[in-house]
Write an enzyme that holds these catalytic residues in place. Structure first.
Site, PDB file in Angstrom:
ATOM      1  N   GLU A  47       0.801  -1.284  -0.132  1.00  0.00           N
ATOM      2  CA  GLU A  47      -0.003   0.075   0.107  1.00  0.00           C
ATOM      3  C   GLU A  47       0.802   1.238  -0.049  1.00  0.00           C
ATOM      4  O   GLU A  47       1.922   1.366   0.406  1.00  0.00           O
ATOM      5  CB  GLU A  47      -0.982   0.062   1.183  1.00  0.00           C
ATOM      6  N   THR A  48       0.156   2.079  -0.641  1.00  0.00           N
ATOM      7  CA  THR A  48       0.769   3.811  -0.508  1.00  0.00           C
ATOM      8  C   THR A  48      -0.286   4.500  -0.078  1.00  0.00           C
ATOM      9  O   THR A  48      -1.331   4.401  -0.326  1.00  0.00           O
ATOM     10  CB  THR A  48       1.395   4.124  -1.796  1.00  0.00           C
TER      11      THR A  48
END
Length: 288
Positions: A47-48
């Site tokens: 995830e970002t």
């Protein structure tokens, strides 16, 4: 003219670099969701996190995997708290709120540890394709105790396994697991856990598989560790739990990304929190 944005990579649920779960974090007010998805794909992390302004909370927070936006992500939120704290936008013992797809979540920093509220979800016994799931995960039926599988209202499926060795030996067929999730539509992601732990102070060790979200195996998953406390309480695996006491869960060791997640629950207020450390690995400039 190129748009220049500062971006961080932060390891969450650890105080040691190259452990825990890495997340990209950036704060920008102008990015579109299409651009955010492209950045998350380029970062190629599970995830970002994208922080921006909010009209209804202190900040808006979104999480993108390399393939899609998700409704909740624990480690990228812990990483975001670290980013805000490190940049002087958040201080010790000062609560902060995030506007997210899962609603408004409350967070705070105490003793350099980051705390994040996790939504409390409905739990029910799973009545779906158990044997198919075990087969796709590569789990022998004899390695699973005679306890029900537990399904959360967000689609997370929890399966208890007998030992750390059994947990280590799991070799999922990720392509088939993704197809099973998509076609059966009975669950989305799978958490397999055992009460046997590496450290005596911990209460469980887990692995988390989410190929439907583009993540075959997540190193350390706050959104799974939080509900795991409620799952274990429902199954009678944790006895005499006191409200607001912290339970430690282990994850990531099999991937050489050791992480530890603190979880506490208050049944009166129906509030569930996860906590952990975080450390910056690098920061740089992103050009659009």
């Amino acid at each position: 003219m190129e748009n220049e944005i500062e971006i961080y990579q932060i390891d969450a649920f650890t105080s040691e670099r190259f452990n825990g779960n890495p997340a990209g974090v950036l704060f920008d007010r102008s990015l579109t969701d299409v651009e955010k998805q492209k950045i998350a794909c380029e970062m190629n992390l599970s995830e970002t996190a994208f922080i921006s302004d909010s009209q209804i909370a202190d900040f808006k927070l979104q999480w993108f995997t390399p393939t899609n936006e998700v409704k909740l992500c624990g480690h990228a939120t812990i990483a975001s708290l670290h980013y805000l704290f490190e940049n002087g936008l958040l201080t010790e013992n000062h609560p902060a709120t995030f506007e997210t797809l899962s609603g408004i979540i409350k967070c705070f920093v105490k003793d350099r540890k980051y705390f994040m509220q996790i939504p409390t979800l409905q739990l029910e016994e799973f009545e779906g394709c158990k044997e198919e799931i075990l087969d796709v995960l590569g789990i022998e039926r004899t390695d699973v105790p005679d306890l029900p599988f537990i399904l959360l209202s967000n689609g997370y499926l929890f399966i208890q396994i007998n030992s750390l060795k059994n947990l280590w030996d799991i070799k999922p067929d990720f392509k088939t697991l993704k197809q099973l999730s998509e076609t059966k539509k009975e669950f989305s992601d799978v958490a397999v856990f055992t009460s046997q732990t590496i450290e005596e102070s911990s209460s469980a060790h887990l692995r988390f598989f989410a190929p439907i979200d583009g993540i075959d195996e997540d190193p350390v998953t706050g959104s799974a560790c939080g509900p795991l406390l409620l799952v274990m309480l429902k199954l009678g695996l944790i006895k005499n739990y006191r409200n607001d006491s912290t339970i430690i869960f282990e994850q990531g060791d099999v991937l050489n990304r050791k992480g530890r997640v603190g979880v506490k629950y208050n049944s009166v207020q129906n509030e569930l929190y996860i906590s952990g450390n975080a450390v910056t690995v690098f920061k740089g400039k992103l050009y659009l």
